[in-house]
Design a protein around this motif. Structure first.
Motif, PDB file in Angstrom:
ATOM      1  N   PHE A 171      32.209  45.622  35.121  1.00 51.00           N
ATOM      2  CA  PHE A 171      32.127  46.427  36.343  1.00 51.00           C
ATOM      3  C   PHE A 171      33.525  46.737  36.883  1.00 51.00           C
ATOM      4  N   CYS A 172      34.444  45.780  36.774  1.00 50.80           N
ATOM      5  CA  CYS A 172      35.803  46.020  37.265  1.00 50.80           C
ATOM      6  C   CYS A 172      36.475  47.147  36.487  1.00 50.80           C
ATOM      7  N   VAL A 173      36.362  47.112  35.162  1.00 53.01           N
ATOM      8  CA  VAL A 173      36.955  48.191  34.358  1.00 53.01           C
ATOM      9  C   VAL A 173      36.287  49.518  34.722  1.00 53.01           C
ATOM     10  N   HIS A 174      34.964  49.481  34.840  1.00 54.75           N
ATOM     11  CA  HIS A 174      34.194  50.668  35.194  1.00 54.75           C
ATOM     12  C   HIS A 174      34.677  51.229  36.544  1.00 54.75           C
ATOM     13  N   GLY A 175      34.929  50.337  37.487  1.00 58.02           N
ATOM     14  CA  GLY A 175      35.365  50.755  38.808  1.00 58.02           C
ATOM     15  C   GLY A 175      36.782  51.316  38.793  1.00 58.02           C
ATOM     16  N   ALA A 176      37.668  50.644  38.079  1.00 54.09           N
ATOM     17  CA  ALA A 176      39.056  51.122  38.015  1.00 54.09           C
ATOM     18  C   ALA A 176      39.097  52.511  37.385  1.00 54.09           C
ATOM     19  N   ILE A 177      38.283  52.722  36.351  1.00 58.03           N
ATOM     20  CA  ILE A 177      38.252  54.045  35.716  1.00 58.03           C
ATOM     21  C   ILE A 177      37.689  55.074  36.700  1.00 58.03           C
ATOM     22  N   TRP A 178      36.633  54.680  37.432  1.00 54.76           N
ATOM     23  CA  TRP A 178      36.075  55.605  38.428  1.00 54.76           C
ATOM     24  C   TRP A 178      37.144  56.024  39.433  1.00 54.76           C
ATOM     25  N   LEU A 179      37.923  55.037  39.905  1.00 55.34           N
ATOM     26  CA  LEU A 179      38.968  55.350  40.878  1.00 55.34           C
ATOM     27  C   LEU A 179      39.970  56.332  40.286  1.00 55.34           C
ATOM     28  N   SER A 180      40.271  56.160  38.999  1.00 55.99           N
ATOM     29  CA  SER A 180      41.253  57.051  38.370  1.00 55.99           C
ATOM     30  C   SER A 180      40.753  58.490  38.307  1.00 55.99           C
ATOM     31  N   THR A 181      39.432  58.683  38.273  1.00 54.22           N
ATOM     32  CA  THR A 181      38.933  60.062  38.213  1.00 54.22           C
ATOM     33  C   THR A 181      39.086  60.757  39.564  1.00 54.22           C
ATOM     34  N   ARG A 182      39.202  59.988  40.625  1.00 58.78           N
ATOM     35  CA  ARG A 182      39.174  60.607  41.949  1.00 58.78           C
ATOM     36  C   ARG A 182      40.507  60.494  42.679  1.00 58.78           C
ATOM     37  N   THR A 183      41.550  60.084  41.961  1.00 59.67           N
ATOM     38  CA  THR A 183      42.850  59.972  42.607  1.00 59.67           C
ATOM     39  C   THR A 183      43.888  60.697  41.767  1.00 59.67           C
ATOM     40  N   GLN A 184      45.108  60.774  42.283  1.00 51.96           N
ATOM     41  CA  GLN A 184      46.172  61.433  41.527  1.00 51.96           C
ATOM     42  C   GLN A 184      47.481  60.679  41.718  1.00 51.96           C
ATOM     43  N   GLY A 185      48.480  61.047  40.891  1.00 48.17           N
ATOM     44  CA  GLY A 185      49.833  60.510  41.054  1.00 48.17           C
ATOM     45  C   GLY A 185      49.917  59.016  40.793  1.00 48.17           C
ATOM     46  N   GLN A 186      50.740  58.374  41.627  1.00 46.54           N
ATOM     47  CA  GLN A 186      51.033  56.960  41.426  1.00 46.54           C
ATOM     48  C   GLN A 186      49.800  56.069  41.524  1.00 46.54           C
ATOM     49  N   PHE A 187      48.955  56.418  42.503  1.00 48.14           N
ATOM     50  CA  PHE A 187      47.787  55.573  42.709  1.00 48.14           C
ATOM     51  C   PHE A 187      46.841  55.667  41.518  1.00 48.14           C
ATOM     52  N   GLN A 188      46.733  56.868  40.973  1.00 50.25           N
ATOM     53  CA  GLN A 188      45.905  57.026  39.775  1.00 50.25           C
ATOM     54  C   GLN A 188      46.494  56.216  38.627  1.00 50.25           C
ATOM     55  N   ALA A 189      47.819  56.293  38.490  1.00 52.86           N
ATOM     56  CA  ALA A 189      48.481  55.539  37.418  1.00 52.86           C
ATOM     57  C   ALA A 189      48.194  54.046  37.563  1.00 52.86           C
ATOM     58  N   LYS A 190      48.184  53.590  38.815  1.00 60.09           N
ATOM     59  CA  LYS A 190      47.896  52.183  39.072  1.00 60.09           C
ATOM     60  C   LYS A 190      46.474  51.821  38.619  1.00 60.09           C
ATOM     61  N   ALA A 191      45.536  52.724  38.933  1.00 55.77           N
ATOM     62  CA  ALA A 191      44.146  52.473  38.536  1.00 55.77           C
ATOM     63  C   ALA A 191      44.013  52.444  37.018  1.00 55.77           C
ATOM     64  N   VAL A 192      44.680  53.387  36.351  1.00 53.42           N
ATOM     65  CA  VAL A 192      44.614  53.429  34.884  1.00 53.42           C
ATOM     66  C   VAL A 192      45.227  52.165  34.294  1.00 53.42           C
ATOM     67  N   ALA A 193      46.392  51.759  34.843  1.00 57.04           N
ATOM     68  CA  ALA A 193      47.063  50.554  34.339  1.00 57.04           C
ATOM     69  C   ALA A 193      46.162  49.339  34.510  1.00 57.04           C
ATOM     70  N   MET A 194      45.498  49.253  35.673  1.00 64.43           N
ATOM     71  CA  MET A 194      44.588  48.137  35.925  1.00 64.43           C
ATOM     72  C   MET A 194      43.448  48.150  34.911  1.00 64.43           C
ATOM     73  N   ALA A 195      42.891  49.336  34.685  1.00 59.68           N
ATOM     74  CA  ALA A 195      41.772  49.438  33.751  1.00 59.68           C
ATOM     75  C   ALA A 195      42.202  49.001  32.349  1.00 59.68           C
ATOM     76  N   LYS A 196      43.400  49.416  31.951  1.00 58.91           N
ATOM     77  CA  LYS A 196      43.845  49.092  30.591  1.00 58.91           C
ATOM     78  C   LYS A 196      44.157  47.600  30.455  1.00 58.91           C
ATOM     79  N   LYS A 197      44.744  47.033  31.527  1.00 63.81           N
ATOM     80  CA  LYS A 197      45.048  45.605  31.483  1.00 63.81           C
ATOM     81  C   LYS A 197      43.749  44.793  31.364  1.00 63.81           C
ATOM     82  N   LEU A 198      42.759  45.169  32.196  1.00 67.61           N
ATOM     83  CA  LEU A 198      41.498  44.442  32.176  1.00 67.61           C
ATOM     84  C   LEU A 198      40.715  44.703  30.895  1.00 67.61           C
ATOM     85  N   TRP A 199      40.964  45.864  30.291  1.00 68.10           N
ATOM     86  CA  TRP A 199      40.217  46.228  29.086  1.00 68.10           C
ATOM     87  C   TRP A 199      40.401  45.186  27.992  1.00 68.10           C
TER      88      TRP A 199
END
Lengths: 341, 437
Positions: A171-199
């Motif tokens: 669910f955490c990975v799912h959520g981080a990816i969801w956040l990345s679809t709805r954000t941009q710039g640095q914050f999106q990068a943070k969400a993607v990085a979180m998703a990849k780390k947790l992956w």
């Protein structure tokens, strides 16, 4: 036949609930790690803002389907799992009021209270649902009257805990990816990085989960008996690798669909592997509650099937429309301009 | 205390608390929808601000109503598993239909309405609050027809050791269900009406946003009077229906012990259940009970003694709750009529304006007393004549229910306090407290 159809509807309702509310619960769990300032916090809340409520109704529906189609299973499951279910309900209550209450008063202390409720109210359901479903996969100590011979700690066995942690992580990975679809710039990068780390942990845990499932549960044996169902775990594995692949290419939406595929695949694999048991008894398989010995009357099943066939497509249509309509990127300006949490 | 008592207490807490929020949702959703429609028709910005202001209070209230509803559905399984097993074939399907037909719509479109002010064209936006209003009321229909089936089970056969569905249409069209629906809804609309009247009056007396609150007041005064009268009519019909459908409840409501024709009604009554009579009984209105129950003085009204003591509901609380509800209902008609008559020159009516804010809690009480009559009056049955409440409970431990009951008290008290605080705060702030425009 009717019982089999309803078993499938039961499984699909849970799978869709996990797919949809899964990202809400995951994002709520990741909240303190992802969102540092007030904009980031509000972005997380608003990314699920228009959807979480409609998502949660899938849980009500899954509960309602159990009650209507398999009343005996509903009665035994919900009274047997009394304490974890109550914890789940209270957690969801806290999570549910956060959205409306948090925005009403501009004080850091006030917001901290609801931030805490969001985290607890998201993490606990994810964990409890995982523990509960792992135990259901494995079988519960039910006696011949369907009485649950155990307590909360019976459920916290090694496989139950693996299930719980797996749910939280997925669910955490799912959520981080969801956040990345709805954000941009640095914050999106943070969400993607979180998703990849947790992956990475998610992938490791997926292996542990599949292996322990083979050890502790009859799921694999049942699925292998009808090998065409192997498509379900295969889809899940495809979704798992798809997440990584799409994230690496920066295709966030596709990554989210892969993530959904993973959740649907795993849940439906579990459901197919359980059939026809809704509640397997670990004491004696003959005591198990099945789709056939717990079903409602044929008339009820037929009428309810009519309701589902008529209304579920409509539900899916307008929920899809809402997702489509409110999928835009969240920016500091968009939060200032329009209604938001 | 045993599991049965604790479970009953827990269900009472959960249901009462839930129903503090539901009636306002049911009524205010329509009022907000009417306001937004007036905005679209008249192009008067006040109506848009009205939809937003009352809509904000609606949302704060809705949040708690929503989350407390979930616990009710699941409690049938957790605490009343024998009941769920026995009647799930019928009762479970009504709840499942509620979720798939109505609750999905309501929960999805409430967000569309809140987030859609700028994203949707005005007419579509207005349609979304109508969908919320209609869906919440349809939702109420399914829940109330499920409750009506517990009050007066029809359309079933006992087969395979449980109650199985025989005639679905009969269940959702039975007189009990229709009357319960109409009476509960009119009660809910009265509550929403007095909510708007009371808050408007509070502002009008302070000369705050006079045009805005006069418009709100006018709309709510018509609405409240209509449903105060409707509630009387449907309430009367519901009570009459009990004569055949649930005679023990009617007898307990009226503290009526002996089966009789030309049954009178006593203005002063105090029941004494232990001695199967009324300790006080004075000022008889001849044949009044028979006339109210069957529109003819020779209507036979069954008395409590017709039934063995173990099949009777607790008389005193049912009797008192009924009297209080009826008295409040009468008061609502009088006050709503005054508000409606004076609606055009309301700003000068200081006495009425001062009274109305104090009216706000009364419909809440009336609703809760009404449910007390309905639910306590059904006892000792969980399904009238078919299953006793004592047979319905789950095989769970006292410690489990005790702990969850304490948690219910704690969490609900907290939520209630926060919600009350926020409602008061933003009701007082008026339309300027709405954070976006």
């Amino acid at each position: 036949m009717l019982e089999t159809i309803w078993f499938a509807i039961w499984g699909v309702a849970w799978a869709v609930y996990f797919m949809l509310d899964g990202f809400d619960l995951g994002l709520g769990t990741l909240f303190p790690f992802l969102a540092k300032d007030e904009f980031e916090k509000r972005a997380v809340l608003n990314s699920m803002g228009p959807f979480w409520d409609g998502n949660e109704v899938w849980l009500i529906t899954a509960g309602g389907v159990t009650f209507a189609a398999f009343p005996t299973a509903y009665a035994i499951m919900f009274s047997g799992l009394y304490t974890p279910l109550m914890l789940l309900l209270f957690a969801l209550i806290l999570r549910g009021v956060v959205f409306e209450f948090r925005r009403q008063i501009d004080s850091p202390a006030w917001k901290r209270v609801w931030d805490t409720c969001l985290v607890v109210g998201s993490f606990l359901p994810a964990l409890l649902l995982g523990v509960a479903f792992a135990n259901i996969f494995m079988g519960l100590p039910l006696d011949k009257d369907g009485l649950f011979q155990g307590n909360l700690f019976t459920l916290l066995n090694p496989y139950g805990l693996v299930g719980g942690i797996t749910f939280v992580l997925v669910f955490c990975v799912h959520g981080a990816i969801w956040l990345s679809t709805r954000t941009q710039g640095q914050f999106q990068a943070k969400a993607v990085a979180m998703a990849k780390k947790l992956w990475i942990f998610e992938a490791l845990l997926a292996v542990v989960f599949l292996v322990t499932t083979a050890i502790y549960t009859p799921l694999w044996a049942n699925v292998l008996a009808k090998p065409y169902w192997l498509i379900l775990p295969l889809l899940a594995v495809l979704g798992l690798f798809g997440q990584w692949f799409m994230l690496s290419k920066g295709r966030c939406w596709r990554a989210w669909f892969c993530s959904s595929l993973l959740i649907l695949g795993v849940t439906l694999f579990g459901v197919a592997g359980m059939f026809p048991n809704l509640l397997l008894s670990s004491e004696n398989p003959a005591y198990s509650v099945t789709a056939f010995n717990s079903a409602s009357s044929p008339l009820t099943l037929k009428i309810m099937l009519g309701v589902v066939v008529c209304f579920l497509p409509i539900v899916i249509a307008y929920q899809t429309w809402v997702y489509f309509k409110f999928r835009d990127v969240i920016t500091p300006e968009s939060l200032k301009e329009g209604p938001s949490y | 205390m045993d599991v049965l008592t604790l479970s009953r207490l827990q269900f009472a807490v959960a249901a009462y608390f839930h129903f503090l929020f539901v009636p306002l949702t049911l009524g205010l959703s329509f009022l907000v929808a009417i306001m937004e429609t007036m905005y679209i028709v008249k192009r008067d910005d006040d109506y848009k601000r009205m939809a937003m202001f009352w809509g904000k209070l609606f949302l704060i209230n809705f949040a708690v109503g929503l989350v407390t509803g979930i616990t009710l559905e699941f409690q049938f399984g957790t605490n009343w598993s024998s009941y769920s097993k026995y009647v799930g074939d019928i009762f479970g399907s009504l709840l499942a239909i509620e979720a798939s037909v109505a609750f999905f719509l309501e929960s999805t479109f409430i967000a569309v309405w809140y987030f859609g002010w700028k994203k949707l064209p005005p007419k579509l936006h207005c349609a979304s609050i109508w969908i919320v209003a209609i869906a919440s009321n349809i939702s109420a229909f399914w829940i109330l027809s499920a409750n009506a089936w517990m009050q007066h089970p029809v359309g079933f056969v006992v087969r395979n050791g449980r109650a199985e569905l025989a005639n679905f249409i009969e269940i959702i069209t039975q007189k009990y269900a229709i009357l319960e629906f109409t009476h509960t809804l009119s009660g809910a609309y009265i509550l929403a009406g007095f909510f708007v009247l009371g808050i408007s009056a509070w502002h009008l007396i302070r000369k705050n946003e006079a045009a805005f609150f006069t418009k709100s007041f006018k709309l709510a005064s018509c609405w409240t009077l209509i449903f105060a009268l409707a509630s009387l009519v449907f309430g009367h019909m519901s009570a009459g229906n009990l004569k055949d459908a649930q005679p023990t409840k009617l007898a307990a409501m009226e503290a009526h012990w002996e089966t009789s024709r030309y049954a009178p009604m006593h203005i002063l009554t105090w029941p004494d259940a232990l001695n199967e009579k009324n300790a006080v009984q004075a000022l008889a209105v001849p044949s009044a009970l028979s006339i109210l129950a069957g529109h003819a003085p020779d209507t036979e009204v069954k008395g409590l003694k017709e039934f063995p003591p173990e099949d009777r509901p607790p008389v005193l609380p049912v009797f008192l709750s009924f009297r209080i509800m009826v008295a409040l209902g009468g008061l609502f008609i009088i006050v709503a009529a005054c508000a409606w008559l004076k609606r055009r020159q309301i700003e000068g009516q200081r006495a009425l304006l001062k009274l109305l804010p104090f009216m706000i809690p009364l419909p809440y009480l009336a609703n809760l007393f009404g449910w007390t009559v309905a639910e306590l009056g059904r006892q000792p049955w969980i399904v009238y004549g078919l299953m006793k409440t004592s047979y319905a409970v789950s095989p769970i431990a006292v410690s489990q229910v005790g702990a969850s009951l304490i948690a219910f008290f704690a969490v609900y008290a907290l939520l209630g306090a926060v919600d009350f605080y926020l409602l008061v705060k933003f009701a007082r702030k008026g339309p300027e407290g709405v954070d976006h425009a």
